[in-house]
Design a protein around this motif. Sequence first.
Motif, mmCIF file in Angstrom:
data_model
loop_
_atom_site.group_PDB
_atom_site.id
_atom_site.type_symbol
_atom_site.label_atom_id
_atom_site.label_comp_id
_atom_site.label_asym_id
_atom_site.label_seq_id
_atom_site.Cartn_x
_atom_site.Cartn_y
_atom_site.Cartn_z
ATOM 1 N N SER A 1 0.873 -1.278 -0.035
ATOM 2 C CA SER A 1 0.083 -0.071 -0.176
ATOM 3 C C SER A 1 0.931 1.137 -0.062
ATOM 4 O O SER A 1 0.698 2.303 -0.639
ATOM 5 C CB SER A 1 -0.924 -0.320 1.394
ATOM 6 O OG SER A 1 -0.791 0.969 2.152
ATOM 7 N N ALA A 2 1.979 1.282 0.696
ATOM 8 C CA ALA A 2 3.150 2.460 0.457
ATOM 9 C C ALA A 2 3.442 2.639 -0.757
ATOM 10 O O ALA A 2 3.499 3.866 -1.484
ATOM 11 C CB ALA A 2 4.059 1.983 1.485
ATOM 12 N N LEU A 3 3.730 1.373 -1.624
ATOM 13 C CA LEU A 3 4.108 1.555 -2.856
ATOM 14 C C LEU A 3 2.868 2.118 -3.813
ATOM 15 O O LEU A 3 3.290 2.739 -4.617
ATOM 16 C CB LEU A 3 4.647 0.159 -3.521
ATOM 17 C CG LEU A 3 5.304 0.277 -4.676
ATOM 18 C CD1 LEU A 3 6.660 0.962 -4.895
ATOM 19 C CD2 LEU A 3 5.366 -1.195 -5.227
ATOM 20 N N ALA A 4 1.990 1.703 -3.596
ATOM 21 C CA ALA A 4 0.535 1.895 -4.401
ATOM 22 C C ALA A 4 0.368 3.350 -4.369
ATOM 23 O O ALA A 4 0.081 4.175 -5.219
ATOM 24 C CB ALA A 4 -0.721 1.228 -3.846
ATOM 25 N N LEU B 1 -4.182 -2.889 -9.079
ATOM 26 C CA LEU B 1 -5.821 -2.859 -9.018
ATOM 27 C C LEU B 1 -6.387 -4.119 -8.450
ATOM 28 O O LEU B 1 -7.800 -3.942 -8.311
ATOM 29 C CB LEU B 1 -6.179 -2.396 -10.457
ATOM 30 C CG LEU B 1 -5.957 -0.860 -10.699
ATOM 31 C CD1 LEU B 1 -6.388 -0.695 -12.211
ATOM 32 C CD2 LEU B 1 -7.165 -0.055 -9.656
ATOM 33 N N LYS B 2 -5.940 -5.074 -8.812
ATOM 34 C CA LYS B 2 -6.430 -6.464 -8.419
ATOM 35 C C LYS B 2 -6.064 -6.925 -7.231
ATOM 36 O O LYS B 2 -6.486 -8.025 -6.734
ATOM 37 C CB LYS B 2 -6.308 -7.543 -9.783
ATOM 38 C CG LYS B 2 -6.754 -7.215 -11.027
ATOM 39 C CD LYS B 2 -6.856 -8.546 -11.780
ATOM 40 C CE LYS B 2 -7.643 -8.107 -13.091
ATOM 41 N NZ LYS B 2 -6.263 -7.493 -14.059
ATOM 42 N N GLU C 1 -5.524 -8.006 -3.135
ATOM 43 C CA GLU C 1 -6.507 -8.467 -2.415
ATOM 44 C C GLU C 1 -6.855 -7.352 -1.324
ATOM 45 O O GLU C 1 -7.968 -7.433 -0.772
ATOM 46 C CB GLU C 1 -6.271 -9.474 -1.791
ATOM 47 C CG GLU C 1 -4.950 -9.521 -1.215
ATOM 48 C CD GLU C 1 -4.584 -10.735 -0.257
ATOM 49 O OE1 GLU C 1 -5.238 -11.886 -0.438
ATOM 50 O OE2 GLU C 1 -3.611 -10.841 0.582
ATOM 51 N N CYS C 2 -5.950 -6.248 -1.186
ATOM 52 C CA CYS C 2 -5.966 -5.395 -0.041
ATOM 53 C C CYS C 2 -6.702 -3.982 -0.495
ATOM 54 O O CYS C 2 -6.202 -3.379 -1.385
ATOM 55 C CB CYS C 2 -4.703 -5.286 0.434
ATOM 56 S SG CYS C 2 -4.722 -3.663 1.530
ATOM 57 N N PRO C 3 -7.793 -3.743 -0.018
ATOM 58 C CA PRO C 3 -8.494 -2.528 -0.413
ATOM 59 C C PRO C 3 -7.577 -1.429 -0.437
ATOM 60 O O PRO C 3 -7.866 -0.380 -1.387
ATOM 61 C CB PRO C 3 -9.840 -2.327 0.342
ATOM 62 C CG PRO C 3 -9.453 -3.084 1.524
ATOM 63 C CD PRO C 3 -8.441 -4.278 1.285
ATOM 64 N N GLU C 4 -6.886 -1.076 0.609
ATOM 65 C CA GLU C 4 -6.063 -0.011 0.636
ATOM 66 C C GLU C 4 -5.104 0.238 -0.559
ATOM 67 O O GLU C 4 -4.901 1.319 -1.071
ATOM 68 C CB GLU C 4 -5.148 0.064 1.863
ATOM 69 C CG GLU C 4 -5.009 1.415 2.401
ATOM 70 C CD GLU C 4 -4.186 1.204 3.767
ATOM 71 O OE1 GLU C 4 -4.513 0.357 4.743
ATOM 72 O OE2 GLU C 4 -3.108 1.971 4.022
ATOM 73 N N VAL C 5 -4.841 -0.924 -1.049
ATOM 74 C CA VAL C 5 -3.619 -1.082 -2.203
ATOM 75 C C VAL C 5 -4.730 -0.375 -3.166
ATOM 76 O O VAL C 5 -4.138 0.584 -4.162
ATOM 77 C CB VAL C 5 -3.141 -2.417 -2.479
ATOM 78 C CG1 VAL C 5 -2.301 -2.220 -3.758
ATOM 79 C CG2 VAL C 5 -2.272 -2.742 -1.218
ATOM 80 N N GLN D 1 -8.534 2.103 -22.214
ATOM 81 C CA GLN D 1 -8.125 0.668 -23.006
ATOM 82 C C GLN D 1 -7.666 -0.443 -21.754
ATOM 83 O O GLN D 1 -8.197 -1.345 -21.625
ATOM 84 C CB GLN D 1 -7.118 0.494 -23.982
ATOM 85 C CG GLN D 1 -8.090 0.901 -25.342
ATOM 86 C CD GLN D 1 -6.997 1.132 -26.647
ATOM 87 O OE1 GLN D 1 -6.007 0.903 -26.454
ATOM 88 N NE2 GLN D 1 -7.760 1.786 -27.528
ATOM 89 N N SER D 2 -6.324 0.150 -21.429
ATOM 90 C CA SER D 2 -5.924 -0.986 -20.338
ATOM 91 C C SER D 2 -6.660 -0.955 -18.835
ATOM 92 O O SER D 2 -6.561 -1.940 -18.379
ATOM 93 C CB SER D 2 -4.451 -0.574 -20.319
ATOM 94 O OG SER D 2 -4.170 0.733 -20.155
ATOM 95 N N LEU D 3 -6.955 0.409 -18.472
ATOM 96 C CA LEU D 3 -7.381 0.341 -16.998
ATOM 97 C C LEU D 3 -9.011 0.181 -16.860
ATOM 98 O O LEU D 3 -9.339 -0.230 -15.780
ATOM 99 C CB LEU D 3 -6.977 1.378 -16.241
ATOM 100 C CG LEU D 3 -5.278 1.444 -16.165
ATOM 101 C CD1 LEU D 3 -4.956 2.724 -15.512
ATOM 102 C CD2 LEU D 3 -5.044 0.215 -15.265
ATOM 103 N N LEU D 4 -9.748 0.464 -17.858
ATOM 104 C CA LEU D 4 -10.977 0.561 -17.786
ATOM 105 C C LEU D 4 -11.735 -0.558 -17.477
ATOM 106 O O LEU D 4 -12.618 -0.415 -16.359
ATOM 107 C CB LEU D 4 -11.776 0.946 -18.967
ATOM 108 C CG LEU D 4 -13.035 1.711 -18.768
ATOM 109 C CD1 LEU D 4 -12.835 3.015 -18.126
ATOM 110 C CD2 LEU D 4 -13.898 2.096 -20.369
ATOM 111 N N PRO D 5 -11.242 -1.832 -17.990
ATOM 112 C CA PRO D 5 -11.845 -3.124 -17.243
ATOM 113 C C PRO D 5 -11.939 -3.194 -15.686
ATOM 114 O O PRO D 5 -12.578 -3.467 -15.090
ATOM 115 C CB PRO D 5 -11.293 -4.073 -18.059
ATOM 116 C CG PRO D 5 -10.778 -3.384 -19.411
ATOM 117 C CD PRO D 5 -10.524 -2.112 -18.916
#
Lengths: 596, 495
Positions: free
Chosen positions: A349-352, A379-380, A382-386, A408-412
């Motif tokens: 999460s720090a990195l995110a 984005l996938k 498991e930790c919501p904070e990330v 294109q890449s992130l919308l899904p």
Amino acid sequence: MAASDSDDSLYPIAVLIDELRNEDVQLRLNSIKKLSTIALALGVERTRSELIPFLTDTIYDEDEVLLALAEQLGNFTPLVGGQEHVHCLLPPLESLATVEETVVRDKAVESLRKIAADHSTADLEAHFVPLVKRLASGDWFTSRTSACGLFSVPYPRVSSQVKAELRTHFRNLCGDDTPMVRRAAAGKMGEFAKVLELEYLKSDLIPLWTNLASDEQDSVRLLAVEACVSIASILPREDLESLVMPTLKNAAEDKSWRVRYMVADKFTELQVAVGPEITKSDLAPAFQGLLKDCEAEVRAAAANKVKEFCENLPADVRETTIMTNILPCVKWSFFLQELVTDANQHVKSALASVIMGLSPILGKDNTVEHLLPLFLIMLKDECPEVRLNIISNLDCVNRVIGITQLSQSLLPAIVELAEDTKWRVRLAIIEYMPLLAGQLGQDFFDEKLNNLCMAWLVDHVYAIREAATNNLKKLVEKFGSEWATSKIVPKVVAMAQDPNYLHRMTTLFCVNVLAEVCGVEVTVSVFLPVVLKLASDAVPNVRFNVAKTLQKIGGLFDAETVNSQLKPCLDKLKTDQDFDVKYYASEAILVLTEAA
Amino acid sequence: MSAATGPVTDKIDPFSKKQSVKKPKQKRSQASSRYKAKGGTELVPLPQLKDATPADQHELFIKKLQQCSVLFDFADDCVSELKSMEVKRFSLIEVLDHIGKSGVLTEQNYPEIVKMIAANIFRPLPPAENAEFDPDEDEPTFEASWPHLQIVYEIVLRFLESPDFQPSIAKKYVDQRFVMKLLELFDSEDPRERDLLKTMLHRIYGKFLGLRAFIRKQINHIFLKFIYETEHFNGIGELLEILGSIINGFALPLKAEHKQFLIKVLIPLHKAKSLAQYHAQLAYCVVQFLEKDATLTEPVVLGLLKFWPKTCSQKEVMYLGEIEEILDVIEPSQFVRIQENLFKQMSKCVSSPHFQVAERALYFWNNEYVMSLIEENSGVIMPIMFPNLYRISKDHWNQTIVALVYNVLKTFMEMNSKLFDELTASYKADRQKEKKKEKEREELWKKLDKLEISSTANSKTVKAVPPMSPNSAPPGDGSANYSPYSPTAHRLMAK
């Protein structure tokens, strides 16, 4: 005695002092907090001759009272007669600087530092410096600890002989037997270094610093790391390599994780302090080491600094393309990949929270090639904070690679997150919608995102419904009222029939924000009938929200509409059985009447 | 609300499933925070000590000790080292068996043994996994390398307790640095380890006379750091337990150093928010001191009153418990010195809206010795206690408390019925006097506040003299005439 008689009748000192020694702590505390008022009542002379000695003599009280006293005295210079008398404040503050409780001592030291500035040079040498020396050689560790914070303020203003004495005292404190004192000395070393002459910095302070940096207690060593930032920024570049770097490198590999954590936490400050050359040769490898540390705490602290560390590299990046290509992309992305899948969620999460910031530094191509895959992984996570940290920073990436690429890449992934189980994640996505809408264009939005936006209106978390409502307003501002009428309004209106009263209320909330952007015409023809109909809803909450809504949108209508439609409705609500409904109805009537 | 929302499940709302937010309780273990040489030495099983000839035994023993000094990463589940770890475990067990035998503790063996111990137990402790660790709620984190570490600690104890053990030789190796590192380990989260450390330190304190003062000083430092800097240290209770028996052995009269320790370290230890974790041991230490030297009663009780908890009822109950323990051993001559301050606090406690606090305070009246002290000094104590007791006998929400208060009032009545009648009679008048005083105070401050407003309105500098009656003299004059030693002022200042 005439004067003092009249004094006594108004502000007898005894009464004031009685207040200061009241049995009830709370009352004592109140009196101390108004000490300046008491001093004002007494006048400067009596404050000096009576109040201050009284305070000095009676310093045995609860720490809370002492804390307030210590704070007050820092602002007392004018109350005792200004610069020439300020030294009379030293005795009570000296006592306060020796008490047990840290917060009291710290406050006393803070006040002493403050009033030191009010001293003339002569008074500083005659009164202030002797106080520092007394504290520095006190019996109990508290006074010595306090002394550590009192060197840097008087030092620049005193004669060279006094300076030498102060340095000797500081040296003794650095070698004190009590770790608390050494910690205090290490903590204040940085500020003392800043006022020290360069020659003494090298001859006196650096050896002391090196000693503290290899102290037996890790709590001392880690404070030495903090001091390193100031020391390194003062020393000339040519001395850094020999005087600072060996110690700093040891600290980065210290056996205690606390020390390594401190290095990681201060990394970018250290980086700025030592300059680009040493950063390249020494710090970069050390940073990699910290990113791979065996303790998650250290890795997380280092991960937090990734972006800033890279940002601080530009001088080199511009100079040498090697740095651009090799260091940030190949090497860093390698380490980042490891961190992205770190076992510890704090590290991730720090990195995110910073990784998105790298894309402006790396540029479009590198972002697409190296960073996007990492974003998608996170984005996938498991930790919501990330996930949250990634989403909240999407706009930096957007600016670099453009919306098309991003969508294109992130919308899904974004669509998936719109239904995330954590409402804070959903909230972050909603807040990002207007921006996306603006850049994707109307058609694209209708196709991919409109349904989501409407679905949020019936979310069962209020914060989401509220955010969704505001989101609608921003969307209408972007796409215009015509679009609103065809795509949004029908759905909003339909909700007024919903069996769930919360959804019916959402209709009202939507009307509140949409009325103005959709324009009077739509409001009168579409919204108003719906709102008026809800006035006879079975649920009181809905009814009083009708009153609130009418109050809010009333200003849009002409007088006739108000009189013929709004007023009758509100009058009826005013006779409602429910107390709240009556209240809001009469309030609305009042506002509308005033407006008219 | 979720019911109204209908089919949408509550899976999204983080608040609806609080139970599952808390991780399922499980034993957690954590490795020490140290750099290890990965994939290093592979240990080869050595022949058993009991099979070796006496001539070879010594050399083999040293080799075993060296094997025991190799460290493994228990958190890492790398199977490759399992074999070596087993080898080390066997060696440890053999060393444990062997070390207590006579003739093993030769002078050359001491440094090797201490080195092995140090290599195993001294290590930086890992970061606390749970920052808000609550010993009542949470399971402690256990040391991952315990299978080895436990045997090492057993070796230490057998080593120190061996009849052959000679402190004069060992002191070269078990020195101040050793002790310091040992004390740092008391912060370990693993209670099993702290327990063994406690015994170990106890033995060292008993056998190494030269280290005693040093150990006490270092414990001091740990406590002070805990009180004033971090408020976090897991082994406070264990250290206090050791100190309890150290204090027990202090010679009389007590040295100034020891008294200072009581007043400046043990009493402030009551402040920390985690007091519950070590209060029993702390109270024991305090009472030990008072049994040795009754004159310390006054500073101790005043110290406790100074740190009396303002908001934490749980701590308040603990303080009351400790006060009762102190009263149990108090000398009547000392009681007289503290009764006034103490019973002012007691009066607040019995009227606490928290019934556990009130109840605990009222239980004092069940203590025969305390009752006898109160009776002897009823003239002082009753006037302090009466107003609050009288008030809550009417309006405390908890019926148990009301009943207890009635009992206390009854004992007062029996104790000194004349005074009791007087207090009852003057109760109303006293309350009115208090109210009047309160009003006067408000008036005074109102006047003073006006003064401040007017002076800040007039000018930024505060040099201005307070507005006085029109014929008042200039400020210099006024204060020259005023003598701070005038009898009235003096009396008031000294009050």
